[in-house]
Design an enzyme around this catalytic site. Structure first.
Site, PDB file in Angstrom:
ATOM      1  N   VAL A 180       0.842  -1.199   0.000  1.00  0.00           N
ATOM      2  CA  VAL A 180       0.000   0.000   0.000  1.00  0.00           C
ATOM      3  C   VAL A 180       0.875   1.247   0.000  1.00  0.00           C
ATOM      4  CG1 VAL A 180      -1.864   1.218   1.166  1.00  0.00           C
ATOM      5  CG2 VAL A 180      -1.788  -1.276   1.243  1.00  0.00           C
ATOM      6  N   ASP A 181       1.918   1.252   0.808  1.00  0.00           N
ATOM      7  CA  ASP A 181       2.848   2.383   0.813  1.00  0.00           C
ATOM      8  C   ASP A 181       3.478   2.588  -0.562  1.00  0.00           C
ATOM      9  OD1 ASP A 181       2.740   3.493   3.375  1.00  0.00           O
ATOM     10  OD2 ASP A 181       4.103   2.015   4.208  1.00  0.00           O
ATOM     11  N   VAL A 182       3.883   1.507  -1.187  1.00  0.00           N
ATOM     12  CA  VAL A 182       4.551   1.616  -2.491  1.00  0.00           C
ATOM     13  C   VAL A 182       3.594   2.161  -3.542  1.00  0.00           C
ATOM     14  CG1 VAL A 182       5.641   0.313  -4.353  1.00  0.00           C
ATOM     15  CG2 VAL A 182       6.250  -0.170  -1.978  1.00  0.00           C
TER      16      VAL A 182
END
Length: 392
Positions: A180-182
């Site tokens: 999700v961060d990426v």
């Protein structure tokens, strides 16, 4: 913007990347923001990484570790220049405002509203710098979800990603990386590039907002669309696909092999290589819809043939005829495969006597170049260079 002569003489950066001359004030921490700004730095932007006196949290996220620094930090901070500033210290805050005075882009992922007391909110800064592009990253937006902390695992949980990951009869499972961060970092970088293009026409900056939840709802693609467009709530299917078959791992004589058959022609070639060409003509399996309806029977037939040889042997033969497949490997195997097929997955950055191995920038250019000149910086390592640049 920074003069290209300053970029080379003060910061030791080549002035050949597609974003050379662009200045980014990076106030972000951990992963989504730093990943976005690293992509910009790889493309030649001067990224000033503004850290607290304690440094980015990921410096201490260990193990694994390399030379006393967490590899988590190393993964997203190549080609940046670090200066440690305490926003509560008037002198440090003045330095930060001078950095922003020279910046084209500011990236931050602080709790919504928390930067206003330092005059670092978008409204204040864009009133002072009309052409500034201000990118904010949050966990769940700046409205009703402003108080929710932006951690990848939380976004995986509440978005539905965990609900569709894992064995059908098992527990919901997180993805094995901070996906999700990426994805949020990628969306942020794309948004910044779009705002830069618009600014080249209008001369005005923009406010960009990305958040983890919106990013993963977009990143769930067909799964989110199943609910939004058809009212279908996707369920965990283990390694199976809701719409394609065969599209999962299968046992062979030694280890598992993934088959990713996306159309009828590929299925015909698969059956021919396995020595069961007649299966492709069977009405139970001739079309994708039929194969989906008769998965159990088809799996039994395929497993009988695949167990007669090892995964590598099948991979070589099926690959030659264009059937998508591959053995399940560890991350080491993935890196080795990329090297074998000429993708050069490892980029050494920094001076030769202290080079740090990092994962190569994922985009290649025919004319432009990607920079690998600066290893992830030590905390406050570039203070003197930043101050020299500001003085000039």
């Amino acid at each position: 913007m920074i003069a290209l002569t300053e970029l080379e003489s003060i910061f030791g950066r080549p002035a050949t990347g597609p974003l050379a001359g662009l200045v980014v004030a990076d106030l972000s921490r951990v992963l989504a923001g730093p990943y976005a700004t690293m992509l910009l730095a790889d493309m030649g932007a001067l990224v000033i990484k503004v850290e607290s006196p304690e440094g980015d949290d990921t410096r201490g996220w260990v193990p694994p570790v390399r030379d006393g620094v967490g590899t988590y930090y190393l993964t997203a901070n190549r080609n940046k220049h670090s200066i440690a500033l305490d926003f509560a210290d008037p002198d440090d805050l003045a330095v930060l405002h001078r950095v922003i005075d020279r910046a084209d882009v500011l990236v931050e992922n602080f709790r919504p509203g928390s930067l206003a007391k330092f005059g670092l909110d978008a409204q204040t800064l864009q009133a002072r710098h009309e052409d500034l592009i201000y990118a904010s990253i949050t966990g769940f937006g700046s409205k009703g979800g402003a108080d929710l902390p932006g951690y990848d695992l939380l976004a995986q949980a509440v978005s539905g990603l965990m609900s569709v990951t894992g064995d059908a009869k098992g527990e919901p499972t997180k993805v094995g990386a901070a996906l999700v961060d990426v994805i949020t970092g990628l969306h942020t970088a794309v948004g910044i590039l779009g705002a830069l293009q618009a600014r080249s026409t209008t001369g005005a900056g923009d406010r960009i907002e990305t958040n983890l939840l919106s990013s993963i709802l977009s990143g769930l693609v067909n799964q989110t669309s199943a609910y939004v467009a058809a009212g279908v709530v996707p369920q965990r299917m283990g390694n199976e696909h809701p719409s394609l078959y065969p599209y999962e791992p299968f046992p062979t004589a030694d280890r598992q092999l993934v088959l990713a058959v996306g159309n009828d022609r590929q299925f015909e070639r698969l059956c021919a290589v396995l020595g069961v060409a007649e299966v492709a003509e069977d009405e139970r399996f001739r079309t994708m819809a039929a194969r989906n309806a008769n998965r159990a029977s088809l799996r039994t037939l395929l497993v009988q043939r695949l167990r007669t040889r090892g995964a590598d042997a099948w991979f070589d033969e099926l690959r030659r005829v264009g059937v998508p497949c591959g053995p399940i490997q560890g991350v080491d195997g993935g890196v080795q495969l990329a090297a074998e097929i000429g993708l050069e997955p490892i980029a050494m950055v920094g001076p030769a006597d202290a080079a740090v191995p990092t994962v190569r920038h994922p985009i290649s250019y025919t004319r432009a170049t990607v920079d690998y000149s600066q290893a992830p910086p030590e905390l406050d390592a570039d203070r003197e260079r930043v101050l020299e640049w500001l003085a000039g």
